[in-house]
Design a protein around this motif. Structure first.
Motif, PDB file in Angstrom:
ATOM      1  N   VAL A 296       7.126  -1.331  19.081  1.00 52.57           N
ATOM      2  CA  VAL A 296       7.405  -0.265  18.125  1.00 52.57           C
ATOM      3  C   VAL A 296       8.460   0.698  18.671  1.00 52.57           C
ATOM      4  O   VAL A 296       9.460   0.968  18.024  1.00 52.57           O
ATOM      5  N   VAL A 297       8.223   1.209  19.877  1.00 54.17           N
ATOM      6  CA  VAL A 297       9.061   2.255  20.450  1.00 54.17           C
ATOM      7  C   VAL A 297      10.255   1.668  21.215  1.00 54.17           C
ATOM      8  O   VAL A 297      11.157   2.379  21.599  1.00 54.17           O
ATOM      9  N   GLY A 298      10.265   0.360  21.391  1.00 52.63           N
ATOM     10  CA  GLY A 298      11.351  -0.270  22.120  1.00 52.63           C
ATOM     11  C   GLY A 298      11.495  -1.726  21.747  1.00 52.63           C
ATOM     12  O   GLY A 298      10.824  -2.212  20.833  1.00 52.63           O
ATOM     13  N   LYS A 299      12.396  -2.401  22.457  1.00 48.59           N
ATOM     14  CA  LYS A 299      12.570  -3.839  22.244  1.00 48.59           C
ATOM     15  C   LYS A 299      12.751  -4.506  23.594  1.00 48.59           C
ATOM     16  O   LYS A 299      13.259  -3.909  24.546  1.00 48.59           O
ATOM     17  N   ILE A 300      12.304  -5.751  23.649  1.00 43.75           N
ATOM     18  CA  ILE A 300      12.427  -6.532  24.873  1.00 43.75           C
ATOM     19  C   ILE A 300      13.802  -7.186  24.883  1.00 43.75           C
ATOM     20  O   ILE A 300      14.142  -7.947  23.981  1.00 43.75           O
ATOM     21  N   ASP A 301      14.593  -6.863  25.906  1.00 42.02           N
ATOM     22  CA  ASP A 301      15.908  -7.485  26.063  1.00 42.02           C
ATOM     23  C   ASP A 301      15.788  -8.801  26.819  1.00 42.02           C
ATOM     24  O   ASP A 301      16.489  -9.754  26.512  1.00 42.02           O
ATOM     25  N   SER A 302      14.902  -8.825  27.822  1.00 42.82           N
ATOM     26  CA  SER A 302      14.630 -10.068  28.554  1.00 42.82           C
ATOM     27  C   SER A 302      13.260  -9.970  29.194  1.00 42.82           C
ATOM     28  O   SER A 302      12.763  -8.883  29.473  1.00 42.82           O
ATOM     29  N   LEU A 303      12.673 -11.139  29.413  1.00 41.07           N
ATOM     30  CA  LEU A 303      11.341 -11.230  30.004  1.00 41.07           C
ATOM     31  C   LEU A 303      11.339 -12.385  30.991  1.00 41.07           C
ATOM     32  O   LEU A 303      11.818 -13.473  30.677  1.00 41.07           O
ATOM     33  N   ASP A 304      10.794 -12.124  32.177  1.00 39.36           N
ATOM     34  CA  ASP A 304      10.625 -13.179  33.167  1.00 39.36           C
ATOM     35  C   ASP A 304       9.212 -13.076  33.727  1.00 39.36           C
ATOM     36  O   ASP A 304       8.810 -12.019  34.211  1.00 39.36           O
ATOM     37  N   VAL A 305       8.467 -14.170  33.621  1.00 44.14           N
ATOM     38  CA  VAL A 305       7.131 -14.256  34.200  1.00 44.14           C
ATOM     39  C   VAL A 305       7.203 -15.344  35.257  1.00 44.14           C
ATOM     40  O   VAL A 305       7.580 -16.479  34.968  1.00 44.14           O
ATOM     41  N   SER A 306       6.818 -14.994  36.488  1.00 42.63           N
ATOM     42  CA  SER A 306       7.068 -15.871  37.636  1.00 42.63           C
ATOM     43  C   SER A 306       6.415 -17.242  37.539  1.00 42.63           C
ATOM     44  O   SER A 306       6.898 -18.186  38.138  1.00 42.63           O
ATOM     45  N   SER A 307       5.356 -17.383  36.799  1.00 40.74           N
ATOM     46  CA  SER A 307       4.635 -18.660  36.777  1.00 40.74           C
ATOM     47  C   SER A 307       4.867 -19.462  35.493  1.00 40.74           C
ATOM     48  O   SER A 307       4.072 -20.323  35.158  1.00 40.74           O
ATOM     49  N   CYS A 308       5.965 -19.175  34.800  1.00 39.63           N
ATOM     50  CA  CYS A 308       6.182 -19.803  33.489  1.00 39.63           C
ATOM     51  C   CYS A 308       7.262 -20.866  33.476  1.00 39.63           C
ATOM     52  O   CYS A 308       7.885 -21.109  32.445  1.00 39.63           O
ATOM     53  N   ASP A 309       7.519 -21.484  34.584  1.00 38.04           N
ATOM     54  CA  ASP A 309       8.506 -22.551  34.600  1.00 38.04           C
ATOM     55  C   ASP A 309       7.861 -23.784  35.214  1.00 38.04           C
ATOM     56  O   ASP A 309       7.682 -23.824  36.432  1.00 38.04           O
ATOM     57  N   PRO A 310       7.431 -24.744  34.465  1.00 34.66           N
ATOM     58  CA  PRO A 310       7.584 -24.887  33.012  1.00 34.66           C
ATOM     59  C   PRO A 310       6.467 -24.145  32.268  1.00 34.66           C
ATOM     60  O   PRO A 310       5.495 -23.703  32.868  1.00 34.66           O
ATOM     61  N   GLU A 311       6.683 -24.008  30.968  1.00 30.50           N
ATOM     62  CA  GLU A 311       5.667 -23.384  30.125  1.00 30.50           C
ATOM     63  C   GLU A 311       4.661 -24.436  29.691  1.00 30.50           C
ATOM     64  O   GLU A 311       5.022 -25.599  29.594  1.00 30.50           O
ATOM     65  N   PRO A 312       3.408 -24.132  29.411  1.00 34.25           N
ATOM     66  CA  PRO A 312       2.839 -22.781  29.416  1.00 34.25           C
ATOM     67  C   PRO A 312       2.750 -22.226  30.835  1.00 34.25           C
ATOM     68  O   PRO A 312       2.766 -22.971  31.824  1.00 34.25           O
ATOM     69  N   CYS A 313       2.630 -20.913  30.927  1.00 36.66           N
ATOM     70  CA  CYS A 313       2.539 -20.257  32.226  1.00 36.66           C
ATOM     71  C   CYS A 313       1.328 -20.770  32.990  1.00 36.66           C
ATOM     72  O   CYS A 313       0.241 -20.869  32.430  1.00 36.66           O
ATOM     73  N   GLN A 314       1.536 -21.092  34.246  1.00 36.35           N
ATOM     74  CA  GLN A 314       0.468 -21.574  35.127  1.00 36.35           C
ATOM     75  C   GLN A 314      -0.012 -20.387  35.967  1.00 36.35           C
ATOM     76  O   GLN A 314       0.640 -20.015  36.936  1.00 36.35           O
ATOM     77  N   LEU A 315      -1.131 -19.802  35.571  1.00 35.68           N
ATOM     78  CA  LEU A 315      -1.687 -18.670  36.304  1.00 35.68           C
ATOM     79  C   LEU A 315      -2.635 -19.230  37.365  1.00 35.68           C
ATOM     80  O   LEU A 315      -3.741 -19.660  37.054  1.00 35.68           O
ATOM     81  N   LYS A 316      -2.182 -19.230  38.589  1.00 33.15           N
ATOM     82  CA  LYS A 316      -2.900 -19.904  39.668  1.00 33.15           C
ATOM     83  C   LYS A 316      -3.877 -18.944  40.348  1.00 33.15           C
ATOM     84  O   LYS A 316      -3.508 -17.823  40.720  1.00 33.15           O
ATOM     85  N   HIS A 317      -5.119 -19.433  40.526  1.00 33.81           N
ATOM     86  CA  HIS A 317      -6.137 -18.641  41.224  1.00 33.81           C
ATOM     87  C   HIS A 317      -5.618 -18.149  42.578  1.00 33.81           C
ATOM     88  O   HIS A 317      -4.865 -18.841  43.262  1.00 33.81           O
ATOM     89  N   ASN A 318      -6.030 -16.939  42.944  1.00 38.62           N
ATOM     90  CA  ASN A 318      -5.701 -16.322  44.242  1.00 38.62           C
ATOM     91  C   ASN A 318      -4.215 -16.065  44.453  1.00 38.62           C
ATOM     92  O   ASN A 318      -3.756 -16.004  45.595  1.00 38.62           O
ATOM     93  N   THR A 319      -3.474 -15.925  43.365  1.00 36.80           N
ATOM     94  CA  THR A 319      -2.050 -15.601  43.497  1.00 36.80           C
ATOM     95  C   THR A 319      -1.689 -14.467  42.550  1.00 36.80           C
ATOM     96  O   THR A 319      -2.398 -14.182  41.583  1.00 36.80           O
ATOM     97  N   ASN A 320      -0.569 -13.840  42.846  1.00 37.26           N
ATOM     98  CA  ASN A 320      -0.006 -12.830  41.952  1.00 37.26           C
ATOM     99  C   ASN A 320       0.983 -13.490  41.012  1.00 37.26           C
ATOM    100  O   ASN A 320       1.747 -14.365  41.422  1.00 37.26           O
ATOM    101  N   THR A 321       0.975 -13.050  39.777  1.00 37.91           N
ATOM    102  CA  THR A 321       2.002 -13.426  38.816  1.00 37.91           C
ATOM    103  C   THR A 321       2.822 -12.171  38.546  1.00 37.91           C
ATOM    104  O   THR A 321       2.258 -11.114  38.233  1.00 37.91           O
ATOM    105  N   THR A 322       4.132 -12.269  38.692  1.00 38.43           N
ATOM    106  CA  THR A 322       5.014 -11.117  38.507  1.00 38.43           C
ATOM    107  C   THR A 322       5.633 -11.143  37.115  1.00 38.43           C
ATOM    108  O   THR A 322       6.122 -12.180  36.666  1.00 38.43           O
ATOM    109  N   VAL A 323       5.598  -9.996  36.456  1.00 34.91           N
ATOM    110  CA  VAL A 323       6.182  -9.825  35.127  1.00 34.91           C
ATOM    111  C   VAL A 323       7.336  -8.833  35.249  1.00 34.91           C
ATOM    112  O   VAL A 323       7.142  -7.710  35.734  1.00 34.91           O
TER     113      VAL A 323
END
Length: 149
Positions: free
Chosen positions: A31-58
Motif C-alpha cells: 500500500v505505502v510502497g512498491k517492491i522494486d526487487s526481491l532476493d530470497v537466499s534459498s529460492c534458487d531454484p524455486e520453490p524456496c528451500q527453507l532448510k532446518h538450522n539455517t538462516n534465510t536472508t531476505v
C-alpha cells in the motif's frame, strides 16, 4: 557459425534477465510502497528451500509513496490456507532499513529468518509484510516454499 553466435547471445540474454529478475513473488497488498526487487537466499531454484538450522536472508529494494517514520516486520507461513506466525527478531523494520524514509525514497531492507529444526517438513506459502507506523503495509509479498532437512 551465425547460428552458433545467435544461440550464445540468446543464452547470455536469458541468464542476465534471470539474474535481474531476482526471486519471483506475488504482491499481496503493498500500500505505502512498491517492491522494486526481491532476493530470497534459498529460492534458487524455486520453490524456496527453507532448510532446518539455517538462516534465510531476505533482501528487498523498495520505494515508498508516503513518509515512513517507523516499521514492523510481520511474517506468516500460510499452511492449508491458515496463517501461522513465524517469529522474526527483530521485528522492528527500522533495524533492517534506514528510517525515517521520505516519500518517493528508495531503500534496501534486509532481514534473516532462522528455520528452527522443530518446524515440520511441509510445503507452504511465506507471506512477508513490512508495516508502517499506522499498521498499513509498506510492502507485502508471498512466495511458495518448502521446509527441508
Amino acid at each position: 557459425m551465425m547460428i552458433k553466435t545467435v544461440i550464445i547471445w540468446t543464452f547470455m540474454a536469458v541468464c542476465v534477465l534471470d539474474t535481474a529478475l531476482g526471486t519471483q513473488f506475488k504482491d499481496c497488498g503493498s500500500v505505502v510502497g512498491k517492491i522494486d526487487s526481491l532476493d530470497v537466499s534459498s529460492c534458487d531454484p524455486e520453490p524456496c528451500q527453507l532448510k532446518h538450522n539455517t538462516n534465510t536472508t531476505v533482501t528487498i529494494k523498495l520505494t515508498t509513496n508516503e513518509q515512513v517514520t517507523a516499521g514492523k516486520t510481520v511474517v506468516y507461513g500460510i499452511i492449508d490456507g491458515l496463517p501461522v506466525p513465524f517469529p522474526i527478531h527483530p521485528n522492528d523494520a527500522c533495524k533492517n532499513m534506514p528510517c525515517p524514509v521520505s516519500t518517493g525514497a528508495t531503500v534496501t531492507y534486509q532481514n534473516k529468518i532462522f528455520i528452527l529444526p522443530s518446524y515440520p517438513k511441509i510445503k507452504l506459502v511465506v507471506k512477508w509484510e513490512i508495516q508502517d507506523q499506522n499498521g498499513k503495509d509498506i510492502i507485502c509479498f508471498a512466495i511458495p516454499a518448502i521446509i527441508v532437512d
